[in-house]
Design a protein around this motif. Structure first.
Motif, PDB file in Angstrom:
ATOM      1  N   GLY A 118      16.670  -3.564   2.332  1.00 47.82           N
ATOM      2  CA  GLY A 118      16.865  -4.044   3.702  1.00 47.82           C
ATOM      3  C   GLY A 118      16.761  -5.742   3.880  1.00 47.82           C
ATOM      4  O   GLY A 118      16.093  -6.239   2.982  1.00 47.82           O
ATOM      5  N   PHE A 119      17.541  -6.016   4.771  1.00 47.18           N
ATOM      6  CA  PHE A 119      17.260  -7.378   5.224  1.00 47.18           C
ATOM      7  C   PHE A 119      16.065  -7.212   6.309  1.00 47.18           C
ATOM      8  O   PHE A 119      16.383  -6.502   7.254  1.00 47.18           O
ATOM      9  N   ILE A 120      15.000  -8.004   6.449  1.00 47.03           N
ATOM     10  CA  ILE A 120      13.965  -7.926   7.539  1.00 47.03           C
ATOM     11  C   ILE A 120      13.958  -9.257   8.274  1.00 47.03           C
ATOM     12  O   ILE A 120      13.629 -10.299   7.641  1.00 47.03           O
ATOM     13  N   HIS A 121      14.213  -8.745   9.449  1.00 46.56           N
ATOM     14  CA  HIS A 121      13.965  -9.921  10.470  1.00 46.56           C
ATOM     15  C   HIS A 121      12.644  -9.838  11.367  1.00 46.56           C
ATOM     16  O   HIS A 121      12.305  -8.735  11.737  1.00 46.56           O
ATOM     17  N   LEU A 122      11.771 -10.994  11.364  1.00 45.05           N
ATOM     18  CA  LEU A 122      10.716 -10.826  12.185  1.00 45.05           C
ATOM     19  C   LEU A 122      10.644 -11.956  13.164  1.00 45.05           C
ATOM     20  O   LEU A 122      10.985 -13.092  12.700  1.00 45.05           O
ATOM     21  N   ALA A 145       1.858  -3.849  14.753  1.00 47.59           N
ATOM     22  CA  ALA A 145       0.457  -3.967  14.994  1.00 47.59           C
ATOM     23  C   ALA A 145       0.031  -5.289  15.238  1.00 47.59           C
ATOM     24  O   ALA A 145      -0.682  -5.595  16.255  1.00 47.59           O
ATOM     25  N   LEU A 146       0.768  -6.386  14.692  1.00 47.12           N
ATOM     26  CA  LEU A 146       0.196  -7.670  14.993  1.00 47.12           C
ATOM     27  C   LEU A 146       0.908  -8.274  15.975  1.00 47.12           C
ATOM     28  O   LEU A 146       0.871  -9.384  16.416  1.00 47.12           O
ATOM     29  N   GLY A 147       1.877  -7.399  16.477  1.00 49.25           N
ATOM     30  CA  GLY A 147       2.527  -8.021  18.117  1.00 49.25           C
ATOM     31  C   GLY A 147       3.768  -8.482  17.926  1.00 49.25           C
ATOM     32  O   GLY A 147       4.236  -9.057  18.707  1.00 49.25           O
ATOM     33  N   PHE A 148       4.357  -8.450  16.668  1.00 50.46           N
ATOM     34  CA  PHE A 148       5.900  -9.067  16.505  1.00 50.46           C
ATOM     35  C   PHE A 148       6.806  -7.836  16.485  1.00 50.46           C
ATOM     36  O   PHE A 148       6.537  -6.812  16.193  1.00 50.46           O
ATOM     37  N   GLY A 149       7.939  -8.347  16.713  1.00 54.79           N
ATOM     38  CA  GLY A 149       9.158  -7.668  16.817  1.00 54.79           C
ATOM     39  C   GLY A 149       9.893  -7.602  15.367  1.00 54.79           C
ATOM     40  O   GLY A 149       9.566  -8.721  14.522  1.00 54.79           O
ATOM     41  N   SER A 150      10.706  -6.529  15.156  1.00 57.18           N
ATOM     42  CA  SER A 150      11.375  -6.479  13.748  1.00 57.18           C
ATOM     43  C   SER A 150      12.791  -5.977  13.773  1.00 57.18           C
ATOM     44  O   SER A 150      12.885  -5.061  14.895  1.00 57.18           O
ATOM     45  N   ALA A 195       7.573   1.156   1.607  1.00 62.96           N
ATOM     46  CA  ALA A 195       7.073  -0.026   1.618  1.00 62.96           C
ATOM     47  C   ALA A 195       7.575  -1.105   2.976  1.00 62.96           C
ATOM     48  O   ALA A 195       6.851  -1.559   3.470  1.00 62.96           O
ATOM     49  N   VAL A 196       8.948  -0.931   3.032  1.00 62.35           N
ATOM     50  CA  VAL A 196       9.559  -1.335   4.195  1.00 62.35           C
ATOM     51  C   VAL A 196       8.831  -0.793   5.682  1.00 62.35           C
ATOM     52  O   VAL A 196       8.429  -1.471   6.345  1.00 62.35           O
ATOM     53  N   GLN A 197       8.817   0.561   5.644  1.00 60.60           N
ATOM     54  CA  GLN A 197       8.207   0.924   7.052  1.00 60.60           C
ATOM     55  C   GLN A 197       6.798   0.468   7.051  1.00 60.60           C
ATOM     56  O   GLN A 197       6.627   0.132   8.188  1.00 60.60           O
ATOM     57  N   ASN A 198       6.150   0.283   6.049  1.00 54.25           N
ATOM     58  CA  ASN A 198       4.680  -0.159   6.156  1.00 54.25           C
ATOM     59  C   ASN A 198       4.762  -1.438   6.601  1.00 54.25           C
ATOM     60  O   ASN A 198       3.960  -1.892   7.533  1.00 54.25           O
ATOM     61  N   LEU A 199       5.595  -2.329   6.001  1.00 46.95           N
ATOM     62  CA  LEU A 199       5.871  -3.897   6.503  1.00 46.95           C
ATOM     63  C   LEU A 199       6.059  -3.888   8.158  1.00 46.95           C
ATOM     64  O   LEU A 199       5.447  -4.549   8.886  1.00 46.95           O
ATOM     65  N   LEU A 200       7.137  -3.060   8.353  1.00 44.71           N
ATOM     66  CA  LEU A 200       7.546  -2.952   9.906  1.00 44.71           C
ATOM     67  C   LEU A 200       6.388  -2.545  10.773  1.00 44.71           C
ATOM     68  O   LEU A 200       6.097  -3.200  11.901  1.00 44.71           O
ATOM     69  N   GLN A 204       0.803  -1.386  -0.133  1.00 43.72           N
ATOM     70  CA  GLN A 204       0.084   0.062  -0.128  1.00 43.72           C
ATOM     71  C   GLN A 204       0.745   1.124  -0.116  1.00 43.72           C
ATOM     72  O   GLN A 204       0.147   2.309   0.027  1.00 43.72           O
ATOM     73  N   ALA A 205       2.133   1.142  -0.050  1.00 39.57           N
ATOM     74  CA  ALA A 205       3.155   2.435  -0.051  1.00 39.57           C
ATOM     75  C   ALA A 205       2.828   3.334  -1.028  1.00 39.57           C
ATOM     76  O   ALA A 205       2.420   2.921  -2.057  1.00 39.57           O
TER      77      ALA A 205
END
Ligand SMILES: Cc1cc2nc3c(=O)[nH]c(=O)nc-3n(C[C@H](O)[C@H](O)[C@H](O)COP(=O)(O)O)c2cc1C
Length: 206
Positions: free
Chosen positions: A163-167, A131-136, A121-126, A36-37
């Motif tokens: 970026g490499f995204i860790h969730l 919001a779903l309760g995960f760390g990133s 888009a990455v910020q939206n993802l984070l 949605q970015a």
């Protein structure tokens, strides 16, 4: 569900992430938020590559090999501890994604604008993950620009790793990163008066 402003304030880079990571429906929600970015010209320049846990060791080997190759190219010795850290980096969270920019070069939108869209888009993802309760955590480092790593992900010289995204889940009792200090109002924004002056005062109503 937290409000948007609460989610923004809550997001912090997590140093330690454990299971569970997002399941498939949650991943879809997170990626749908990324898609949605803001996107000038509807280029959809982002792409996300998930490295499943079953393949994460193989990807870590490529990151490690890339480090060794960079050492050889620079004529510097391979540091065994750094080598082990490089190999382990992709597997430090239960979910590992690569966010890439694949700019549309056939359109008029400049590549730097398309890169900006991918960062949004990455910020939206984070934020969706938060919001779903995960760390990133969003990381980069030398392997993000390494041709060997890029090639292993199917990216060419016009495409980049944003970026490499860790969730995952922040463990109970993990040391909380302090909230960011509130920015003094004078540093939040300045107001254009004319070509010679920016003011720090909120403009009076007309
Ligand atoms: C483009 C980009 C690259 C980043 N690369 C790294 C990295 O390689 N290693 C790391 O520990 N953090 C990395 N970060 C995370 C920042 O260090 C982190 O966002 C910053 O310290 C602020 O902390 P916060 O995210 O908890 O607010 C990166 C962030 C961005 C936006």
């Amino acid at each position: 569900m937290p409000t948007t402003l609460e989610t923004i304030a809550r997001r912090r880079s997590a140093t330690h992430l454990i299971h569970p990571g997002p399941d498939e429906p949650q991943l879809r929600q997170i990626l749908d938020a990324a898609h949605q970015a803001p996107d000038h010209g509807r280029c959809q320049p982002w792409s996300f590559i998930l490295v499943p846990q079953a393949n994460i060791a193989a990807f870590g080997d490529i990151v490690a090999e890339a480090y060794v190759r960079r050492c050889h190219q620079a004529g510097t010795p391979v540091d065994p501890e750094r080598l082990a850290r490089e190999r382990a980096k992709p597997s430090r969270a239960p979910m590992f994604l690569v966010a890439a920019c694949q700019p549309r070069l056939d359109l008029l939108i400049p590549a730097h604008e398309q890169f900006a869209s991918v960062a949004a888009a990455v910020q939206n993802l984070l934020l969706a993950a938060t919001a779903l309760g995960f760390g990133s955590k969003w990381t980069t480092g030398p392997s993000a620009t390494d041709p060997l790593v890029k090639r292993a992900l199917g990216l060419d010289e016009h495409q980049s790793i944003v970026g490499f995204i860790h969730l995952g889940t922040v463990p109970d009792g993990a040391p909380k990163r302090p909230p960011r200090r509130t920015t003094p109002p004078s540093m939040l924004v300045r107001y254009w008066v004319d070509e010679n002056r920016l003011s720090e005062e909120f403009p009076a109503a007309e």
